[in-house]
Design a protein around this motif. Structure first.
Motif, PDB file in Angstrom:
ATOM      1  N   ALA A 194       0.811  -1.222   0.000  1.00 17.10           N
ATOM      2  CA  ALA A 194       0.000   0.000   0.000  1.00 17.10           C
ATOM      3  C   ALA A 194       0.844   1.273   0.000  1.00 17.10           C
ATOM      4  N   TRP A 195       2.039   1.224   0.557  1.00 20.76           N
ATOM      5  CA  TRP A 195       2.821   2.441   0.736  1.00 20.76           C
ATOM      6  C   TRP A 195       3.109   3.172  -0.579  1.00 20.76           C
ATOM      7  N   PRO A 196       3.562   2.522  -1.644  1.00 22.38           N
ATOM      8  CA  PRO A 196       3.777   3.245  -2.908  1.00 22.38           C
ATOM      9  C   PRO A 196       2.486   3.867  -3.447  1.00 22.38           C
ATOM     10  N   LEU A 197       1.345   3.201  -3.228  1.00 15.52           N
ATOM     11  CA  LEU A 197       0.064   3.722  -3.696  1.00 15.52           C
ATOM     12  C   LEU A 197      -0.348   4.964  -2.910  1.00 15.52           C
ATOM     13  N   ILE A 198      -0.040   4.950  -1.618  1.00 12.17           N
ATOM     14  CA  ILE A 198      -0.340   6.108  -0.771  1.00 12.17           C
ATOM     15  C   ILE A 198       0.477   7.313  -1.232  1.00 12.17           C
ATOM     16  N   LEU A 199       1.738   7.086  -1.507  1.00  8.05           N
ATOM     17  CA  LEU A 199       2.596   8.161  -2.008  1.00  8.05           C
ATOM     18  C   LEU A 199       2.064   8.717  -3.324  1.00  8.05           C
ATOM     19  N   ALA A 200       1.679   7.816  -4.213  1.00 11.67           N
ATOM     20  CA  ALA A 200       1.214   8.243  -5.534  1.00 11.67           C
ATOM     21  C   ALA A 200      -0.106   8.994  -5.473  1.00 11.67           C
ATOM     22  N   SER A 201      -0.952   8.657  -4.494  1.00 11.87           N
ATOM     23  CA  SER A 201      -2.273   9.288  -4.399  1.00 11.87           C
ATOM     24  C   SER A 201      -2.251  10.579  -3.587  1.00 11.87           C
ATOM     25  N   GLY A 202      -1.113  10.909  -2.989  1.00 13.37           N
ATOM     26  CA  GLY A 202      -1.006  12.159  -2.238  1.00 13.37           C
ATOM     27  C   GLY A 202      -1.401  12.079  -0.777  1.00 13.37           C
ATOM     28  N   PRO A 224      -3.474  14.548   3.687  1.00 12.93           N
ATOM     29  CA  PRO A 224      -2.332  14.775   2.790  1.00 12.93           C
ATOM     30  C   PRO A 224      -0.979  14.353   3.342  1.00 12.93           C
ATOM     31  N   LEU A 225      -0.060  14.113   2.422  1.00 12.24           N
ATOM     32  CA  LEU A 225       1.308  13.751   2.782  1.00 12.24           C
ATOM     33  C   LEU A 225       1.978  14.811   3.646  1.00 12.24           C
ATOM     34  N   GLU A 226       1.562  16.057   3.493  1.00 12.93           N
ATOM     35  CA  GLU A 226       2.209  17.130   4.249  1.00 12.93           C
ATOM     36  C   GLU A 226       2.038  16.980   5.760  1.00 12.93           C
ATOM     37  N   PHE A 227       1.053  16.165   6.169  1.00 14.34           N
ATOM     38  CA  PHE A 227       0.842  15.952   7.595  1.00 14.34           C
ATOM     39  C   PHE A 227       1.522  14.684   8.099  1.00 14.34           C
ATOM     40  N   PHE A 228       2.209  13.962   7.186  1.00 19.56           N
ATOM     41  CA  PHE A 228       2.955  12.780   7.596  1.00 19.56           C
ATOM     42  C   PHE A 228       4.221  13.257   8.303  1.00 19.56           C
ATOM     43  N   ASP A 229       4.383  12.893   9.543  1.00 17.20           N
ATOM     44  CA  ASP A 229       5.559  13.286  10.303  1.00 17.20           C
ATOM     45  C   ASP A 229       6.709  12.327  10.000  1.00 17.20           C
ATOM     46  N   VAL A 230       6.519  11.061  10.325  1.00 15.07           N
ATOM     47  CA  VAL A 230       7.525  10.032  10.069  1.00 15.07           C
ATOM     48  C   VAL A 230       6.790   8.766   9.622  1.00 15.07           C
ATOM     49  N   VAL A 231       7.373   8.057   8.666  1.00 14.11           N
ATOM     50  CA  VAL A 231       6.837   6.770   8.231  1.00 14.11           C
ATOM     51  C   VAL A 231       7.913   5.719   8.460  1.00 14.11           C
ATOM     52  N   VAL A 232       7.551   4.654   9.164  1.00 16.70           N
ATOM     53  CA  VAL A 232       8.524   3.630   9.541  1.00 16.70           C
ATOM     54  C   VAL A 232       8.107   2.263   9.010  1.00 16.70           C
ATOM     55  N   GLU A 233       9.062   1.560   8.385  1.00 12.48           N
ATOM     56  CA  GLU A 233       8.862   0.167   8.015  1.00 12.48           C
ATOM     57  C   GLU A 233       9.288  -0.663   9.221  1.00 12.48           C
ATOM     58  N   ARG A 234       8.407  -1.545   9.710  1.00 16.20           N
ATOM     59  CA  ARG A 234       8.684  -2.210  10.979  1.00 16.20           C
ATOM     60  C   ARG A 234       8.911  -3.703  10.867  1.00 16.20           C
ATOM     61  N   LYS A 235       8.743  -4.297   9.704  1.00 16.27           N
ATOM     62  CA  LYS A 235       8.860  -5.749   9.602  1.00 16.27           C
ATOM     63  C   LYS A 235      10.215  -6.215   9.074  1.00 16.27           C
ATOM     64  N   ALA A 236      10.764  -5.492   8.124  1.00 20.40           N
ATOM     65  CA  ALA A 236      12.035  -5.911   7.507  1.00 20.40           C
ATOM     66  C   ALA A 236      13.231  -5.169   8.078  1.00 20.40           C
ATOM     67  N   GLY A 237      13.004  -4.355   9.091  1.00 19.83           N
ATOM     68  CA  GLY A 237      14.099  -3.638   9.726  1.00 19.83           C
ATOM     69  C   GLY A 237      14.637  -2.477   8.930  1.00 19.83           C
ATOM     70  N   LEU A 238      13.861  -1.944   7.991  1.00 17.70           N
ATOM     71  CA  LEU A 238      14.337  -0.826   7.172  1.00 17.70           C
ATOM     72  C   LEU A 238      14.347   0.490   7.932  1.00 17.70           C
ATOM     73  N   GLY A 239      13.444   0.627   8.876  1.00 17.43           N
ATOM     74  CA  GLY A 239      13.400   1.865   9.635  1.00 17.43           C
ATOM     75  C   GLY A 239      12.642   2.962   8.909  1.00 17.43           C
ATOM     76  N   VAL A 240      13.133   4.175   8.970  1.00 16.12           N
ATOM     77  CA  VAL A 240      12.424   5.347   8.460  1.00 16.12           C
ATOM     78  C   VAL A 240      12.398   5.364   6.932  1.00 16.12           C
ATOM     79  N   LEU A 241      11.176   5.483   6.381  1.00 12.06           N
ATOM     80  CA  LEU A 241      10.997   5.591   4.934  1.00 12.06           C
ATOM     81  C   LEU A 241      10.749   7.031   4.506  1.00 12.06           C
ATOM     82  N   TRP A 242      10.155   7.808   5.404  1.00 15.91           N
ATOM     83  CA  TRP A 242       9.733   9.184   5.088  1.00 15.91           C
ATOM     84  C   TRP A 242       9.902  10.023   6.343  1.00 15.91           C
TER      85      TRP A 242
END
Length: 374
Positions: free
Chosen positions: A211-219, A320-338
């Motif tokens: 879902a994350w790439p779709l969320i980015l694309a949709s704003g 909107p994306l402008e209200f996204f503070d931090v986005v974290v990937e929590r399963k694969a250990g990637l950490g902060v995405l945004w």
């Protein structure tokens, strides 16, 4: 609360291996959140339906669900999915003075085999009430029923606390609206507001890799089939980052993250959420994006209309994306995405292209449908 089952069913399993309790809870959620209009169930703008009418619904009738089992579903729901209200009659409510809302009776249902005699069903006309008042009303109703003071299902109303896609339900009539004035005052001389009315410290939406790439694309986050986007009030960003540090297990189960994998139930988010989107609620409220709190503590928002490239407002609302503070990937250990309005790292294609857990085709964000109950 444990009640005997009819027909020797006990707590046995059926319906694809699900326990009877889960089957009843899911059926209630489906009816009260999504299917009431289609099934002809009378429901007021607060989402309340008469319990007698609910028990008469074909799916619950086929399961031979009893009134005690409805009470059990309300009392034992881990996420407080349902609210109950006891309104025996206008006369009794007036004499006891116990109703938190103003009851009014209207004739809105006919019982089969009643010689075409219409029977009245109590509905509500009331201003919004606080989360605490709604919880108290549910507890009073459960107490009245379990103490055998009143065991007539037609004297009780039930609704889903959140998650509606039914357009006739008006969320403003039963949800608690959040405002910047709810933020606790810093001055020692001014008492802080209670937790039930203050702004939550954490507002987070859980979703999946696909879902994350779709969320980015949709704003941003969209309601899609539901009335609102759902947010939880935990886990905290600090706890997620602390447990996520150094992990790189793409098949890992994220054990140890407080509030998701330690058995604690968080209303508004699935435990298997792979991507957590933390919202700056103060910034969003200041910009006019509405947020609400449901009786079971879920934070909700219908989003806001955004301005398109040519200055026209988009019909579909979005958080909107402008209200996204931090986005974290929590399963694969990637950490902060945004973070702070920018992509920090792209989600690897092997993750973004995977199906959602347990074969879920549609993430909670509902890119292609309504999503599922939380």
């Amino acid at each position: 609360m444990s009640q005997p089952r009819k027909g020797g069913r006990g707590g046995g399993r059926g319906g694809g291996g699900q326990s009877r309790e889960v089957q009843i809870s899911k059926a209630l959620s489906l009816l009260l959140r999504h299917a009431a209009e289609k099934e002809g169930l009378k429901m007021n703008t607060q989402g309340y339906a008469n319990v007698a009418d609910v028990l008469a619904w074909r799916k619950l009738k086929s399961l031979k669900v009893t009134f005690p089992e409805i009470l059990d579903a309300v009392a034992t729901s881990d996420k407080k999915r349902f609210a109950l209200l006891h309104i025996p009659s206008a006369e009794q409510a007036d004499s006891k003075g116990q109703a938190t809302t103003t009851p009014s009776k209207v004739t809105d249902r006919e019982d089969e085999g009643a010689n075409d005699t219409e029977q009245s069903t109590t509905v509500l006309s009331a201003p919004p009430v606080t989360q605490a008042a709604q919880e108290n009303a549910t507890q009073r109703a459960l107490s009245v029923a379990t103490s055998k003071e009143d065991t007539d299902p037609s004297h009780f109303l039930i609704r889903a606390t959140q998650g509606h896609s039914i357009k006739s339900v008006d969320p403003a009539s039963f949800l608690e609206r959040l405002t910047l004035s709810d933020e606790p005052q810093a001055q020692p001389s001014v008492p802080a507001t209670t937790p039930s009315t203050s702004l939550p410290d954490t507002v987070v939406h859980g979703t999946y890799h696909a879902a994350w790439p779709l969320i980015l694309a949709s704003g941003g986050l969209k309601c899609m089939g539901r009335t609102h986007v759902h947010f939880a009030t935990g886990p905290s960003l600090e706890s997620v980052l602390a447990q996520n540090k150094g992990r790189g297990d793409t098949e890992g189960d994220g054990k140890g993250i407080e509030g998701l994998d330690n058995g604690t139930v968080i209303s508004g988010m699935r435990r298997d959420a792979q991507v957590l989107i933390y919202i700056n609620i103060k910034k969003a409220l200041a910009a006019g994006c509405p947020f609400w709190r449901s009786e079971n503590g879920v934070i909700l928002s219908e989003g806001m209309a955004i301005t398109g490239k040519e200055g026209a407002e988009e019909k579909e609302k979005v958080v909107p994306l402008e209200f996204f503070d931090v986005v974290v990937e929590r399963k694969a250990g990637l950490g902060v995405l945004w973070e702070h309005g920018k992509v920090v790292q792209e989600l690897p294609q092997d993750l973004a292209g995977r199906r959602n857990p347990k074969g879920r085709r549609v993430p909670p964000d509902g890119e292609k449908g309504r999503g599922r109950s939380k």
